[in-house]
Design a protein around this motif. Structure first.
Motif, mmCIF file in Angstrom:
data_model
loop_
_atom_site.group_PDB
_atom_site.id
_atom_site.type_symbol
_atom_site.label_atom_id
_atom_site.label_comp_id
_atom_site.label_asym_id
_atom_site.label_seq_id
_atom_site.Cartn_x
_atom_site.Cartn_y
_atom_site.Cartn_z
ATOM 1 N N SER B 98 0.860 -1.183 0.000
ATOM 2 C CA SER B 98 0.000 0.000 0.000
ATOM 3 C C SER B 98 0.892 1.227 0.000
ATOM 4 O O SER B 98 2.091 1.142 0.288
ATOM 5 N N THR B 99 0.292 2.368 -0.335
ATOM 6 C CA THR B 99 1.083 3.597 -0.345
ATOM 7 C C THR B 99 1.655 3.914 1.043
ATOM 8 O O THR B 99 2.840 4.252 1.149
ATOM 9 N N PRO B 126 2.555 1.128 -9.772
ATOM 10 C CA PRO B 126 1.393 1.790 -9.163
ATOM 11 C C PRO B 126 0.099 1.008 -9.330
ATOM 12 O O PRO B 126 -0.819 1.153 -8.525
ATOM 13 N N LEU B 127 0.016 0.146 -10.376
ATOM 14 C CA LEU B 127 -1.214 -0.603 -10.580
ATOM 15 C C LEU B 127 -1.502 -1.543 -9.409
ATOM 16 O O LEU B 127 -2.628 -1.951 -9.196
ATOM 17 N N ASP B 132 -5.218 6.296 -4.893
ATOM 18 C CA ASP B 132 -4.714 7.216 -5.913
ATOM 19 C C ASP B 132 -3.300 6.840 -6.325
ATOM 20 O O ASP B 132 -2.529 6.313 -5.542
ATOM 21 N N ARG B 133 -3.003 7.153 -7.576
ATOM 22 C CA ARG B 133 -1.666 6.891 -8.104
ATOM 23 C C ARG B 133 -0.637 7.722 -7.351
ATOM 24 O O ARG B 133 -0.823 8.916 -7.113
ATOM 25 N N LEU B 139 5.157 11.697 -1.813
ATOM 26 C CA LEU B 139 6.587 11.556 -1.503
ATOM 27 C C LEU B 139 7.091 12.742 -0.684
ATOM 28 O O LEU B 139 8.023 12.609 0.103
ATOM 29 N N ASP B 140 6.464 13.910 -0.874
ATOM 30 C CA ASP B 140 6.878 15.079 -0.100
ATOM 31 C C ASP B 140 6.664 14.873 1.400
ATOM 32 O O ASP B 140 7.312 15.531 2.216
#
Lengths: 303, 545
Positions: B98-99, B126-127, B132-133, B139-140
């Motif tokens: 996951s992100t 990302p798929l 959300d992509r 990253l910030d």
């Protein structure tokens, strides 16, 4: 630190005349130090009489130009050049016969060390129709043509099939289009800023054997001119005009930027004319219908 | 009297049909002196009995016939892919599913970096991340000041944070097509293709190839091989210079080098006359541990990238961006020129139209110069149909199929790129064997993870990641798969006289396994633990890094 290196991409399928054009440009560099990066696995086919020294993959020319094979790694070659001690005045990227010139142009668009001047795509009149109709490579050739800012159709012994100019025009509606012979045409025309895209349009003009057939015209004046005079001058431009550009000082008005080609004219507020507020124009055209005297007459308004 | 060591094992799978299974192998001078029972091999005179493998299975050392040296460089960076992977030091990198998991992984990696060091990661797809992509703004949250750059697993995309964009000067005015933007014109942090990625590589000093420290990259490559039971590995396509060859010779001559290397010259690295001259010159420098002299040509692109050249009816869903990396007419010329002087050629063909072009070129070249033992090989050859395999056989070509695709990209191929019919015939190993075509199977590491047992598992089970069976009729047996990852691959590298089976006279190169690939259930092939290797008679059970 100098500014970004102006970069022109030269594309076109195998046998289109890319190397002929590169040799012509190197021979007529006009004092520019041009570096050519050949992004192909063919041999560096630079005319022997131009070569002064050879060091591995790099050829040095007597006039300060250089030609270098990328060994299939354009990024590495670009890195070396951008970070090198002595950046050239102009960079030419000679694409391989199967490369998409637009993808190579993206290097110049993306890299702060480079500035894209334009994409020149060559074709040979003798085989371009067969290539476009080829089941296997037709689409790839069409993509190359579509990416062009300046499309050069090299004349050959065989006649162009009827409808070819129209077909090419439909593939690259935004490109300037010239018919040439052995890729002979002025260096400043090829290396000049071909942008803004979609503005520089010319119908195909007759092939010329010599660079001498191209006439250059430059004009400077301290006297502002009335707007209606400028409009009239642009309307009366001679038929041999290939391109005109520059700045014009108007009476009681702001400086304007002027651009023109075979079949189009543009006047817009000038944004980047620097501190020089004189009228300055340059043009290239084909003799005999294009000549400097008639242009002088069109723009001068003192008498 | 030279030293002789007899290794005893629970079972030795020889791949020699005269004695498929044995318990003892005698080794002298790094070579196999005898195979069989202790009685069979004891007759050569005095020996030392080494029983350390008495609970293990020995097979011929695995041969990976399509791999890239980049594998030795990439692990210096943080892995953030969606599947578990093991690095060349044996460390398991868990999947980032996951992100938030990915961002946590990056934050953790940041702890080990100096103040000015950029954070580089790789393996992103990302798929496979829900929601959300991933973009610069996520990253910030890891750092707004330290440049961050993440490679996507396909190698064609980079996702970077705002600090990286600022460092290279990409903002709303960026004109490059590869600088992707949000609807308001702001770059979203995704940089597509090399042109847009290059300024970042230069600014952040990213060295994905590991070019800055070749010795370490080579050793790491060797270790990645050792960990997966590989004793011979290709380095398939390098634009070699003489200095690179010197470095390879130095590396492979080292006492603790765990691999034999087959390095091929990339055809597009120089003009054909120079290519031929260098290939022949390098071939003469070959040693027992370094095979040089082959040439690799890349004909088309990739199927998942829609850049492979496809015959009718083309791609199933999505837009055809098929490209020739070499025009068919040039392919004819180059294959003709190389074949004429007896240089071995490996051609990358993914789409079936590219395979046709290569077959046409070989047919013409071989009619002119019919080398009977050319071993020209089609690499990937993923979509070849039965008729093409019959032509491949007729021309005496080998194939090295990309079986790992079935698992790693199989679902995408079924649903999107080629559709059900052709997904089921992809990497048709059974058809290759049925036609008598010499067969190898590969990982193309780092495109998919190195691991011949996993590659064998893919060819035997043909399961996609979601568990879909892709063409049961193209499954091969474990025995056939074991052959493909040993003798089969060695044959494509012209090394089958030295490696690939456990027979007298060959190098004593073994994979040391906990279980027999022929005894476990087919679906367990990939789970067999590799304890290490034996290379030239030397047990390599510890990390060589």
């Amino acid at each position: 630190m100098t500014g970004p290196i102006p970069t022109t991409v030269i594309g076109g399928f195998l046998g289109a005349g890319k190397t002929t054009l590169v040799n012509h440009l190197l021979r007529h560099a006009g004092g520019r130090r041009i570096t050519v990066l050949v992004n192909d696995f063919g041999e560096l086919a630079i005319d022997q009489d131009l070569i002064e020294a050879r060091d591995g993959d790099t050829l040095s020319l007597a006039n300060g130009c250089a030609c270098c094979s990328t060994g299939g790694d354009l990024a590495l070659a670009l890195n070396r050049m951008i970070e090198g001690e002595n950046p050239p005045d102009h960079l030419l990227i000679e694409a391989s016969g199967v490369a998409d010139p637009d993808a190579l142009a993206d290097f110049a668009r993306a890299d702060p060390g480079l500035k894209l001047s334009g994409i020149v795509v060559l074709m040979d009149q003798g085989d371009i129709t067969a290539l476009l109709n080829d089941r296997r490579i037709g689409a790839q050739v069409a993509r190359q043509i579509a990416s062009a800012d300046l499309l050069l159709l090299n004349k050959s012994d065989r006649d162009a099939p009827p409808g070819l100019p129209a077909r090419l025009r439909s593939l690259a509606p935004r490109a300037a289009f010239l018919i040439v012979e052995r890729a002979v045409l002025p260096t400043d025309l090829v290396l000049g800023d071909l942008a803004p895209r979609g503005r520089w349009r010319a119908d195909p003009v007759l092939p010329r054997r010599h660079e001498d057939d191209f006439v250059r015209w430059a004009y400077t004046s301290d006297t502002p001119m009335p707007r209606n005079k400028l409009t009239a001058a642009l309307t009366g431009l001679p038929t041999g005009l290939v391109r005109l550009k520059g700045f014009v000082a108007l009476i009681d008005d702001d400086m304007v930027e002027v651009q023109a080609g075979w079949d189009w004219r543009e006047i817009r507020p000038a944004t980047s004319y620097g501190t020089d507020d004189r009228t300055r124009l340059v043009a290239i055209g084909l003799s005999p219908s294009f000549d400097g005297t008639s242009l002088d007459r069109l723009f001068s308004h003192d008498c | 009297m030279p030293d002789t060591v007899v290794f005893e094992a629970r079972e030795i799978l020889t791949l020699d049909r005269r004695r498929l299974s044995a318990t003892h192998v005698a080794v002298r001078d790094g070579k196999i002196l005898g195979v069989g029972s202790l009685d069979d091999v004891a007759g050569w005179g005095g020996y030392t009995l080494d029983r350390r493998f008495r609970d293990h299975i020995l097979t011929p050392g695995f041969v990976e016939g399509h791999a890239h040296m980049m594998t030795g460089g990439i692990w210096r960076y943080t892995y953030v892919g969606h599947m578990d992977r093991t690095d060349p030091k044996g460390r398991l990198w868990k999947a980032a599913l996951s992100t938030p998991e990915l961002l946590a992984r990056l934050s953790e990696a940041q702890g080990g970096l100096g103040a000015d060091e950029p954070l580089i990661a790789w393996g992103l797809d990302p798929l496979f991340l829900p929601g959300d992509r991933l973009s610069r703004w996520e990253l910030d949250t890891v750092s707004s000041t330290r440049p961050i750059a993440i490679f996507h697993s396909n190698g064609h995309l980079l996702t970077v944070n705002s600090a990286t964009l600022a460092a290279v000067g990409f903002d709303a005015s960026a004109e490059a097509k590869g600088v992707l933007k949000r609807s308001d014109g702001e770059p979203n942090g995704e940089l597509q293709e090399f042109a847009a990625m290059m300024p970042v590589f230069r600014k952040l000093r990213i060295d994905i190839e590991g070019a800055a420290d070749r010795p370490l990259t080579h050793r790491t490559y060797g270790e990645a091989a050792r960990l997966t039971g590989v004793t011979t590995i290709a380095d398939l396509g390098r634009s070699l210079a003489d200095a690179d060859v010197d470095e390879l010779l130095r590396f492979t001559a080292a006492d603790d080098c765990p691999i034999r290397l087959a390095t091929m010259l990339m055809a597009h690295s120089r003009p054909t006359p120079e290519l031929i001259a260098d290939a022949l010159r390098y071939r003469a420098l070959s040693t027992d541990r370094l095979r040089l002299g082959g040439v690799k040509i890349i004909a088309d692109g990739s199927i998942q990238g829609y850049t492979a050249r496809m015959r009718w009816p083309g791609y199933y869903k999505g837009v055809d961006h098929g490209i020739w990396n070499i025009a068919p007419a040039q392919l004819d010329e180059q294959i003709d020129a190389l074949n004429a002087v007896g240089i071995q050629i490996h051609v990358h063909t993914n789409g079936d139209e590219a395979t046709d072009a290569a077959l046409d070129a070989f047919e013409k070249a071989l009619a002119k110069a019919p080398h009977r033992d050319h071993r020209h090989t089609l690499q990937h050859c993923q979509l070849a149909d039965k008729a093409q395999f019959r032509r491949i056989k007729a021309l005496g070509l080998c194939v090295n199929l990309f079986s790992n695709h079935l698992y790693y990209f199989g679902d995408k191929h079924y649903e999107l790129t080629v559709g059900p019919d052709r997904a089921e015939r992809m990497n048709a190993a059974a058809t290759a064997l049925a036609n008598g075509v010499p067969l190898a199977i590969h990982s193309d590491t780092p495109v998919t993870p190195l691991g011949p047992l996993t590659t064998a598992w893919c060819a035997v089970n043909r399961l996609s990641e979601s568990g879909r069976v892709l063409g049961a009729a193209e499954r091969i047996s474990a025995q056939e798969a074991l052959h493909a990852i040993t003798l089969g691959a060695a044959y494509t590298l012209k090394m089958d006289d030295k490696v690939g089976s456990i027979e007298i006279g060959k190098h004593a190169d073994f994979a040391v396994l906990e279980e027999s690939p022929l005894a476990v259930a087919p679906e367990a092939l990939k789970d067999i633990v590799v304890a290490g290797t034996v290379s030239g008679g030397r047990p390599m059970l510890q990390s060589t890094l």
